[in-house]
Design a protein around this motif. Structure first.
Motif, short mmCIF file in Angstrom:
data_model
loop_
_atom_site.label_atom_id
_atom_site.label_comp_id
_atom_site.label_asym_id
_atom_site.label_seq_id
_atom_site.Cartn_x
_atom_site.Cartn_y
_atom_site.Cartn_z
N SER A 43 0.82 -1.22 0.00
CA SER A 43 0.00 0.00 0.00
C SER A 43 0.85 1.27 0.00
O SER A 43 0.30 2.37 -0.11
N GLY A 44 2.18 1.12 0.15
CA GLY A 44 3.06 2.28 0.12
C GLY A 44 3.76 2.60 1.42
O GLY A 44 4.61 3.49 1.46
N VAL A 45 3.43 1.87 2.49
CA VAL A 45 4.13 2.08 3.76
C VAL A 45 5.55 1.53 3.62
O VAL A 45 5.74 0.40 3.16
N PRO A 46 6.59 2.29 4.00
CA PRO A 46 7.97 1.84 3.78
C PRO A 46 8.44 0.81 4.80
O PRO A 46 9.33 1.07 5.61
N VAL A 47 7.84 -0.36 4.76
CA VAL A 47 8.20 -1.44 5.68
C VAL A 47 9.60 -1.95 5.34
O VAL A 47 9.91 -2.23 4.18
N LEU A 48 10.44 -2.07 6.36
CA LEU A 48 11.80 -2.55 6.18
C LEU A 48 11.88 -4.06 6.44
O LEU A 48 10.97 -4.66 6.98
N GLY A 49 13.03 -4.62 6.07
CA GLY A 49 13.24 -6.04 6.33
C GLY A 49 12.44 -6.92 5.39
O GLY A 49 11.88 -6.48 4.39
N GLU B 85 7.58 -9.08 13.91
CA GLU B 85 8.15 -7.74 13.86
C GLU B 85 7.59 -6.93 12.69
O GLU B 85 7.23 -7.47 11.65
N LEU B 86 7.56 -5.64 12.89
CA LEU B 86 7.29 -4.67 11.84
C LEU B 86 8.22 -3.49 12.09
O LEU B 86 8.18 -2.88 13.17
N THR B 87 9.06 -3.17 11.11
CA THR B 87 10.01 -2.06 11.24
C THR B 87 9.80 -1.07 10.11
O THR B 87 9.64 -1.46 8.95
N VAL B 88 9.80 0.20 10.46
CA VAL B 88 9.68 1.27 9.47
C VAL B 88 10.74 2.33 9.76
O VAL B 88 11.22 2.45 10.89
N PRO B 89 11.11 3.12 8.77
CA PRO B 89 12.02 4.24 9.04
C PRO B 89 11.36 5.21 10.02
O PRO B 89 10.13 5.35 10.05
#
Length: 275
Positions: free
Chosen positions: A249-255, A264-268
């Motif tokens: 959807s456009g969320v900048p999810v990392l990993g 886990e969920l990591t974002v900038p």
């Protein structure tokens, strides 16, 4: 300016539980800031009523680097004495921890007292800033990150009493926040936004409409609900589908999936930075 006398900071509640910080331990073990550090010294600031979480962190990090060294710091001298007694018992082979673990305990606070010019690669400060005001957070971060080695990282966050709901912020040695992570026990999870009660102090009062952290948790809940059809396949599959949809959807999810599988969920940081 002369340094203040005595440890800097306030006494924490001292809540400590075996295996409580396993999620953030696992995170630190995978961080490149730790794995690549020339001197893998890790400081556990505010370990609580006893030294078990410091000893656990040492054991987990030793699986990645056998030269890791842990220093547990507490303001309360009674807690330091209790942790040192635990360490002496460990040295005698009376605990589950390695007798030769490179662990020590001392009295200290945000000033991170270390001999000579030595600086830690990682500082973990968990459940330390909960009783502070939001306006005090930046000063505490700056004080701690000023003691980091170049390229080091502060991991500051909070969790529930048994470590099933956690969140934290990685802060660079420059004092600039890098990443925000949510880590949840997926078994029995009703909604991901349960983490709202355990957000770091920098974010916990920002979970209101118009703030990025509120947008993120609301979107995560929506994707969790949409993935309900996967519930028969287990909460891990449902979570991974929700996170994948969030990123689509456009969320900048990392990993990637290996980290998502852990809950886990990591974002900038910019994705949740307060307005």
């Amino acid at each position: 300016m002369a340094r203040a006398q005595g440890p800097e900071g306030r006494h924490t509640r001292g809540t400590t539980g075996t295996n409580r910080l396993r999620r953030v331990d696992r995170w630190i073990a995978h961080l490149p800031e730790f794995r690549r550090a020339p001197d893998p010294l890790v400081v556990d600031l505010g370990y609580g009523a006893n030294g078990v979480t410091t000893l656990e962190l040492a054991a987990r990090l030793r699986g990645v680097r056998d030269d890791v060294e842990l220093l547990g710091l507490e303001i309360d001298p009674e807690r330091v004495a209790r942790a040192q007694a635990q360490l002496e018992s460990t040295r005698r082979g009376e605990t589950v921890f390695a007798a030769d673990a490179r662990v020590s305990f001392a009295r200290g606070g945000f000033e991170i007292p270390l001999a000579g010019d030595r600086r830690p690669a990682v500082i973990r400060a968990f459940n330390v800033l909960r009783q502070y005001d939001e306006q005090d957070v930046r000063g505490a971060w700056d004080r701690m990150t000023a003691r980091l080695a170049p390229g080091g990282v502060l991991v500051e966050g909070t969790c529930d009493e048994i470590g099933r709901v956690c969140s934290w912020i990685d802060v660079a040695a420059s004092g600039e926040p890098l990443r925000f992570t949510v880590s949840l026990r997926l078994a029995g999870l009703e909604r991901p936004s349960v983490v709202a009660e355990r957000l770091p102090k920098a974010l916990i009062h920002r979970n209101v409409p118009g703030e990025r952290i509120h947008d993120l948790l609301s979107a995560l809940d929506r994707e969790w609900d949409r993935a309900a059809a996967l519930a028969p396949f287990g909460p891990t599959q449902r979570w991974m589908a929700a996170v994948a949809a969030l990123r689509a959807s456009g969320v900048p999810v990392l990993g990637g999936r290996a980290r998502w599988r852990l809950g886990e969920l990591t974002v900038p940081w910019d994705a949740v930075r307060p307005s």
